[in-house]
Design an enzyme around this catalytic site. Structure first.
Site, PDB file in Angstrom:
ATOM      1  N   LEU A  20     -40.259  19.168 -66.551  1.00  0.00           N
ATOM      2  CA  LEU A  20     -41.492  19.933 -66.417  1.00  0.00           C
ATOM      3  C   LEU A  20     -42.342  19.228 -65.366  1.00  0.00           C
ATOM      4  O   LEU A  20     -42.345  17.991 -65.297  1.00  0.00           O
ATOM      5  CB  LEU A  20     -42.249  19.995 -67.753  1.00  0.00           C
ATOM      6  CG  LEU A  20     -41.587  20.763 -68.904  1.00  0.00           C
ATOM      7  CD1 LEU A  20     -42.409  20.633 -70.172  1.00  0.00           C
ATOM      8  CD2 LEU A  20     -41.388  22.223 -68.543  1.00  0.00           C
ATOM      9  N   ASP A  21     -43.065  19.994 -64.556  1.00  0.00           N
ATOM     10  CA  ASP A  21     -43.930  19.394 -63.543  1.00  0.00           C
ATOM     11  C   ASP A  21     -44.919  18.437 -64.198  1.00  0.00           C
ATOM     12  O   ASP A  21     -45.245  18.575 -65.386  1.00  0.00           O
ATOM     13  CB  ASP A  21     -44.695  20.477 -62.784  1.00  0.00           C
ATOM     14  CG  ASP A  21     -43.766  21.394 -62.000  1.00  0.00           C
ATOM     15  OD1 ASP A  21     -42.621  20.986 -61.732  1.00  0.00           O
ATOM     16  OD2 ASP A  21     -44.184  22.524 -61.669  1.00  0.00           O
ATOM     17  N   ILE A  22     -45.432  17.512 -63.420  1.00  0.00           N
ATOM     18  CA  ILE A  22     -46.323  16.488 -63.965  1.00  0.00           C
ATOM     19  C   ILE A  22     -47.545  17.099 -64.646  1.00  0.00           C
ATOM     20  O   ILE A  22     -48.050  16.571 -65.637  1.00  0.00           O
ATOM     21  CB  ILE A  22     -46.741  15.485 -62.862  1.00  0.00           C
ATOM     22  CG1 ILE A  22     -47.492  14.295 -63.474  1.00  0.00           C
ATOM     23  CG2 ILE A  22     -47.546  16.172 -61.769  1.00  0.00           C
ATOM     24  CD1 ILE A  22     -47.720  13.162 -62.505  1.00  0.00           C
TER      25      ILE A  22
ATOM     26  N   HIS B  49     -40.510  24.227 -59.263  1.00  0.00           N
ATOM     27  CA  HIS B  49     -41.830  24.868 -59.347  1.00  0.00           C
ATOM     28  C   HIS B  49     -41.711  26.382 -59.475  1.00  0.00           C
ATOM     29  O   HIS B  49     -42.541  27.130 -58.926  1.00  0.00           O
ATOM     30  CB  HIS B  49     -42.666  24.546 -58.105  1.00  0.00           C
ATOM     31  CG  HIS B  49     -43.034  23.102 -57.970  1.00  0.00           C
ATOM     32  ND1 HIS B  49     -43.313  22.278 -59.042  1.00  0.00           N
ATOM     33  CD2 HIS B  49     -43.168  22.323 -56.859  1.00  0.00           C
ATOM     34  CE1 HIS B  49     -43.612  21.063 -58.612  1.00  0.00           C
ATOM     35  NE2 HIS B  49     -43.511  21.051 -57.291  1.00  0.00           N
TER      36      HIS B  49
END
Length: 240
Positions: free
Chosen positions: A102-104, A187
């Site tokens: 998962l993105d930051i 993303h």
């Protein structure tokens, strides 16, 4: 088959040298017989190992459901940021990793395990494992967007995204939606909305395959999977 000292060490009874002391002092038994050699082979499926009369069951794989907070990276190590693994404090094995990423700044459901085969099955594009996200969108999300997502979105890759299911929970200057995709492009959710001239301002994964993010699992905390959850994942692992 596995060495007795390795068996005990992996199950959290101590380091190899510490468990050898347990064996040397007669505290370990295999099928009711006191073990005397650390190199004795144990059948993890058939043999019963006990420590001072307490049975120790072998668990090769661990499965944790983690509610990822914003600000940490989905990695096992990082020189700059905290990682999701920094939150997992009582695992038995030291070879755990996050399944996918998962993105930051993205929150929500993340599976932590050391089961590489299961990870491959969940992430393989050919398996089409569904992942559902809740998001707040800067911009009005409309019925036309639902159609566009169902058709696939051109996000600048070689091919458009696969059909995705968009559900509008609230439409306005800031919209709330749930989106189900079967891919894991870089993303991807953010890029899909950007392609339609809208911006994701908050993103949270709420499900992955049969796993659902529990309402009572606070951000930054985790728990072991239930037997029912594990059984559902084993069906995916076995290809059923």
């Amino acid at each position: 088959m596995i060495r007795l000292d390795k068996f005990l060490s992996e199950m959290g009874l101590g380091t190899r040298s510490e468990v050898k002391k347990l064996i040397k002092t007669g505290q370990i038994a295999i099928n009711g017989t006191v073990a005397v050699k650390p190199e004795t082979k144990v059948d993890t499926d058939a043999d019963e190992v006990s420590v001072n009369g307490r049975i120790v069951k072998y668990q090769r794989y661990e499965y944790y459901l983690f509610n990822k907070p914003s600000g940490c990276v989905s990695a096992t190590s990082d020189n700059v940021h905290d990682t999701v693994m920094d939150y997992i404090t009582d695992a038995v094995h030291d070879d755990l990793f996050p399944v996918g990423r998962l993105d930051i700044d993205t929150e929500g459901l993340l599976l932590i395990t050391n089961d590489g085969v299961l990870s491959h099955e969940l992430l393989s594009p050919s398996k089409h494992v569904a992942k559902t996200y809740y998001a707040r969108i800067d911009g009005e999300v409309t019925w036309d967007d639902i159609i566009r997502f169902k058709e696939g979105i051109d996000i600048g890759d070689e091919r458009p995204t696969k059909p995705a299911e968009l559900v509008i929970k609230k439409s306005g200057s800031v919209s709330e939606i749930e989106l189900t995709i079967t891919e894991g492009k870089f993303h991807q959710v953010k890029r899909m909305f950007e392609a339609l001239g809208k911006r994701v301002i908050y993103l949270k994964r709420i499900s992955m395959g049969p796993l659902k993010l529990p309402d009572d699992l606070k951000t930054g905390t985790y728990r072991a999977l239930t037997q029912a959850e594990t059984d559902m994942l084993m069906q995916i692992k076995s290809g059923k």
